[in-house]
Design an enzyme around this catalytic site. Structure first.
Site, PDB file in Angstrom:
ATOM      1  N   ASP A  40       0.942  -1.124   0.068  1.00 18.14           N
ATOM      2  CA  ASP A  40       0.069  -0.151  -0.074  1.00 18.14           C
ATOM      3  C   ASP A  40       0.819   1.162   0.149  1.00 18.14           C
ATOM      4  O   ASP A  40       0.606   2.120  -0.641  1.00 18.14           O
ATOM      5  CB  ASP A  40      -1.096   0.112   1.159  1.00 18.14           C
ATOM      6  CG  ASP A  40      -2.167  -0.856   1.137  1.00 18.14           C
ATOM      7  OD1 ASP A  40      -1.910  -1.988   0.232  1.00 18.14           O
ATOM      8  OD2 ASP A  40      -3.218  -0.719   1.748  1.00 18.14           O
ATOM      9  N   CYS A  52       1.104  -8.328   5.089  1.00 18.21           N
ATOM     10  CA  CYS A  52       0.829  -6.821   5.176  1.00 18.21           C
ATOM     11  C   CYS A  52      -0.592  -6.408   4.783  1.00 18.21           C
ATOM     12  O   CYS A  52      -1.669  -7.658   4.747  1.00 18.21           O
ATOM     13  CB  CYS A  52       1.727  -6.320   3.921  1.00 18.21           C
ATOM     14  SG  CYS A  52       3.143  -6.047   4.529  1.00 18.21           S
ATOM     15  N   ASP A  53      -1.140  -5.426   4.381  1.00 19.49           N
ATOM     16  CA  ASP A  53      -2.579  -4.873   4.801  1.00 19.49           C
ATOM     17  C   ASP A  53      -3.595  -5.733   3.963  1.00 19.49           C
ATOM     18  O   ASP A  53      -4.518  -6.048   4.813  1.00 19.49           O
ATOM     19  CB  ASP A  53      -2.544  -3.426   3.991  1.00 19.49           C
ATOM     20  CG  ASP A  53      -1.480  -2.491   4.497  1.00 19.49           C
ATOM     21  OD1 ASP A  53      -0.676  -2.857   5.243  1.00 19.49           O
ATOM     22  OD2 ASP A  53      -1.811  -1.219   4.660  1.00 19.49           O
ATOM     23  N   LYS A  54      -3.596  -6.257   2.777  1.00 19.58           N
ATOM     24  CA  LYS A  54      -4.762  -6.917   2.366  1.00 19.58           C
ATOM     25  C   LYS A  54      -4.452  -8.153   2.359  1.00 19.58           C
ATOM     26  O   LYS A  54      -5.362  -8.933   1.946  1.00 19.58           O
ATOM     27  CB  LYS A  54      -5.181  -6.334   0.935  1.00 19.58           C
ATOM     28  CG  LYS A  54      -5.282  -4.783   0.806  1.00 19.58           C
ATOM     29  CD  LYS A  54      -6.195  -4.429   1.643  1.00 19.58           C
ATOM     30  CE  LYS A  54      -6.427  -2.690   1.829  1.00 19.58           C
ATOM     31  NZ  LYS A  54      -5.022  -2.250   2.426  1.00 19.58           N
ATOM     32  N   SER A 111      -5.044   5.174   5.605  1.00 19.31           N
ATOM     33  CA  SER A 111      -4.068   4.143   5.866  1.00 19.31           C
ATOM     34  C   SER A 111      -3.942   3.959   7.500  1.00 19.31           C
ATOM     35  O   SER A 111      -4.386   4.836   8.174  1.00 19.31           O
ATOM     36  CB  SER A 111      -2.678   4.666   5.483  1.00 19.31           C
ATOM     37  OG  SER A 111      -1.657   4.189   6.173  1.00 19.31           O
ATOM     38  N   GLU A 134      -6.711   4.571  -0.114  1.00 17.55           N
ATOM     39  CA  GLU A 134      -6.549   5.497   1.326  1.00 17.55           C
ATOM     40  C   GLU A 134      -6.036   6.707   0.937  1.00 17.55           C
ATOM     41  O   GLU A 134      -5.432   7.039  -0.090  1.00 17.55           O
ATOM     42  CB  GLU A 134      -5.321   4.425   1.705  1.00 17.55           C
ATOM     43  CG  GLU A 134      -5.653   3.244   2.063  1.00 17.55           C
ATOM     44  CD  GLU A 134      -4.415   2.566   2.844  1.00 17.55           C
ATOM     45  OE1 GLU A 134      -3.186   2.838   2.891  1.00 17.55           O
ATOM     46  OE2 GLU A 134      -4.653   1.350   3.739  1.00 17.55           O
ATOM     47  N   CYS A 148       5.452  -2.511   8.331  1.00 18.01           N
ATOM     48  CA  CYS A 148       5.867  -1.091   8.763  1.00 18.01           C
ATOM     49  C   CYS A 148       5.517  -0.969  10.149  1.00 18.01           C
ATOM     50  O   CYS A 148       4.621  -1.482  10.780  1.00 18.01           O
ATOM     51  CB  CYS A 148       5.173  -0.037   8.008  1.00 18.01           C
ATOM     52  SG  CYS A 148       5.366   0.207   6.256  1.00 18.01           S
TER      53      CYS A 148
END
Length: 613
Positions: A81, A122-124, A517, A491, A195
């Site tokens: 992202d 990570c995010d998704k 985000s 985002e 992150c």
């Protein structure tokens, strides 16, 4: 007694061809009849959270085979992202969640796998795999790649901690010199891993612990630390035990829907609120609950947000603490322990370790356990050495952070606030609700009123902010960026970042039908539902309209008479609910996604009613 799914492809004379192909993958004669376990990896060299996962699948596979299973690995896609942000690439991030869920279903069902180990980060990717796990309802364990170490640099003779968001803010701040911006950029992301703050990736990996689908430490143990290797080893061993419990002992408690049940989803949301997690987690929990046919919705989240306190404050809500500090304070188990002592946890839920949550907390909550190995595990810390390698260091903190009065994790009595880090707001501008990460909102902004300045896209908002069009006291409205209208529900980290860099971070509010985000802080309200493209009232806002935000009362109101709104709606119905003068190329793949996307209050999942006859 359930039959191994894999027997469909491994037993019977008519499956001679399938067995021949299995043999060509390395399956031996005496392997037939063992459970086939899918190792669902997500290694890619595009994403720092996944760059170190290449060998993790085979590490898990080796343990599966030692324990009496057949391991077969495949990979999913993984979108970064941060790299995709600020340009057209962000349109693809949320839709990739559905692709990941579908690809896992396709591979597992096509080859009749019996169980899964999901290696995400990570995010998704974690949400996509979780949706697949709840959809398939076969034994599963999640083990993620782990958080990145926080960056560090020396400015004005002080060593400061950094993360990705610091680099973004400084890079856009015209008062920051090129040299200082470059120094921060070079120091912000020092290692592999997700992150380093409580952004979406780490929030979701923490939630897998609360759901009971991963082991203690999964959400907080650093990617670089040697102790993380044991989580992968244990996952390989444990998945075989879970698989045999279900298929050979008819024990349905080993299935994800019986581990991550409604009570577990309540625990996950309580954790999210208590730790001020990313607002994106709301989307993903709602989507995963729907896949598991669990009755859990925005109303439940709203109710919980009013009674669960904010017990853990982490970047981006404060520069003081990052994930390495959460781990030092006992990680997710410590936060859940405080929730349990406050009477806010369902402690009889199950976990993949075969324990109740209460039993697991007795072993892993640093405020309860006396086990020296567990206490040592939570003293695992950063090395401060740039690397892309997993398990590359074995540094320890001298002592744990067990200060529950002023430390990273606190008791209910000493909470950062008695109301949690996320809140659901509703009103005429978002009748189905919207989300604000209250953990990142300054107290003086909990109530805010101002005139709207409306943008039809993130791109035009960025241009307006950097061009000086946005003034202090205004509510920046960014619409037609929802799941359908974007499409893809981008985002809005760049608009919020640029507001900060222009000195407006505490002077303006931002409202969008897009999302934020996990790195976002400030009065940033997202997920406005229904979205503009679905006829939501956010699509009727004009420049200068007064918007009133009252977080303590959980309300957000467009101060325009209902008769005027009805007139605007009639006009918009004629024009069609589309952005004005927005130039954006939308691919066929994204149009296909948009054609079935629901608004954020439904988790932005696909509208199943469109497929029903």
């Amino acid at each position: 007694m359930p039959t191994y799914r894999s027997a469909t492809t491994t037993h019977g004379r008519n499956m001679a061809g399938a067995r021949a192909l299995w043999r060509a993958t390395g399956v031996k004669e005496d392997d037939f009849g063992k459970p086939i376990i899918a190792v669902v990896n997500s290694f890619t060299q595009f994403v720092p959270g996944h760059v170190h996962l290449k060998d993790m699948g085979q590490l898990v596979a080796g343990e599966i085979e030692k324990a009496g299973g057949i391991a077969k690995e495949f990979n999913t896609i993984a979108v970064d992202d941060g790299i995709a942000m600020g340009h057209g690439g962000m349109l693809y991030s949320l839709p990739s969640r559905e692709l990941i869920a579908d690809s896992v279903e396709y591979m597992v069902n096509a080859h009749c796998a019996d169980a899964m180990v999901c290696i995400s980060n990570c995010d998704k990717i974690t949400p996509g795999m979780m949706m697949a796990a709840m959809r398939l309802n076969i034994p599963v364990i999640f083990v993620s790649g782990g958080p990145m170490e926080a960056g560090k640099t020396k400015l004005s003779d002080q060593i400061i901690k950094l993360d990705l968001v610091d680099a973004m803010i400084q890079g856009a701040d015209p008062t920051v010199s090129d040299a200082q911006s470059e120094q921060i950029e070079r120091s912000a992301c020092p290692t592999c891993g997700s992150c380093s703050g409580m952004f979406t990736a780490n929030s979701m990996n923490c939630l897998t612990e609360a759901l009971g689908l991963s082991q203690p430490g999964n959400g907080s143990m650093l990617a670089t630390h040697a102790d993380r290797e044991q989580l992968f080893i244990n996952a390989g061993k444990r998945i075989v035990e879970l698989t045999k419990r279900y298929y050979e002992q008819d024990d349905e408690s080993a299935l994800p829907r019986n581990i991550a049940d409604r009570a577990a989803f309540e625990n996950a949301m309580a954790l999210d609120i208590a730790m001020g997690g990313s607002s994106n987690t709301v989307l993903h929990l709602l989507a995963s609950a729907q896949e598991g046919e669990i009755d859990f919705d925005m109303g439940d989240i709203d109710e919980m947000s009013r009674r669960v306190p904010h017990l853990c404050k982490v970047a981006p809500s404060t520069p003081k603490y990052h994930m390495e500090d959460v781990h030092r304070a006992g990680g997710v188990m410590a936060i859940l322990g405080e929730l349990d002592r406050a009477g806010l946890l369902n402690n009889q839920t199950k976990t993949v370790l075969g324990l109740t949550m209460q039993e697991q907390l007795a072993q892993y909550d640093i405020m309860q356990t006396e086990d020296e190995e567990i206490l040592k595990f939570f003293r695992a810390g950063p090395a401060g050495i740039r690397t892309t390698k997993a398990f590359s260091q074995d540094c320890r903190w001298d002592r744990l952070d067990d200060d529950r009065k002023e430390g990273c994790i606190r008791t209910k009595e000493n909470a950062f606030s008695q109301e949690g880090g996320l809140a659901v707001l509703s009103g005429n501008i978002a009748v189905d609700g919207c989300i604000v990460k209250t953990a990142g909102v300054d107290e003086e902004n909990l109530k805010f009123q101002g005139p709207a300045i409306v943008f039809e896209s993130q791109d035009s908002a960025v241009e307006g902010i950097l061009g000086g069009k946005v003034k202090a006291g205004e509510v920046v409205v960014i619409r037609y960026e929802g799941p359908k209208g974007g499409p893809g529900m981008q985002e809005m980290l760049y608009p919020t970042t640029y507001l900060k860099s222009m000195g407006l971070g505490k002077a303006c509010a931002l409202l969008t039908d897009g999302r934020f985000s996990g790195g976002t802080s400030g009065l940033s309200i997202g997920h406005a539902s229904p979205e503009a493209a679905s006829g939501g009232t956010i699509g009727l806002v004009n420049d200068g309209d007064i918007i009133t935000i009252d977080i303590p009362s959980r309300s957000i109101t467009l101060d325009v008479p209902e008769s005027e709104l009805q007139a605007r709606r009639a006009k918009q119905d004629e024009l069609g609910w589309k952005p004005v003068n927005r130039q954006r190329e939308v691919s066929f793949a994204l149009k296909a996604y948009a054609s079935m996307a629901t608004s954020a209050d439904k988790g932005a999942v696909r509208d199943k009613s469109k497929l029903e006859g």
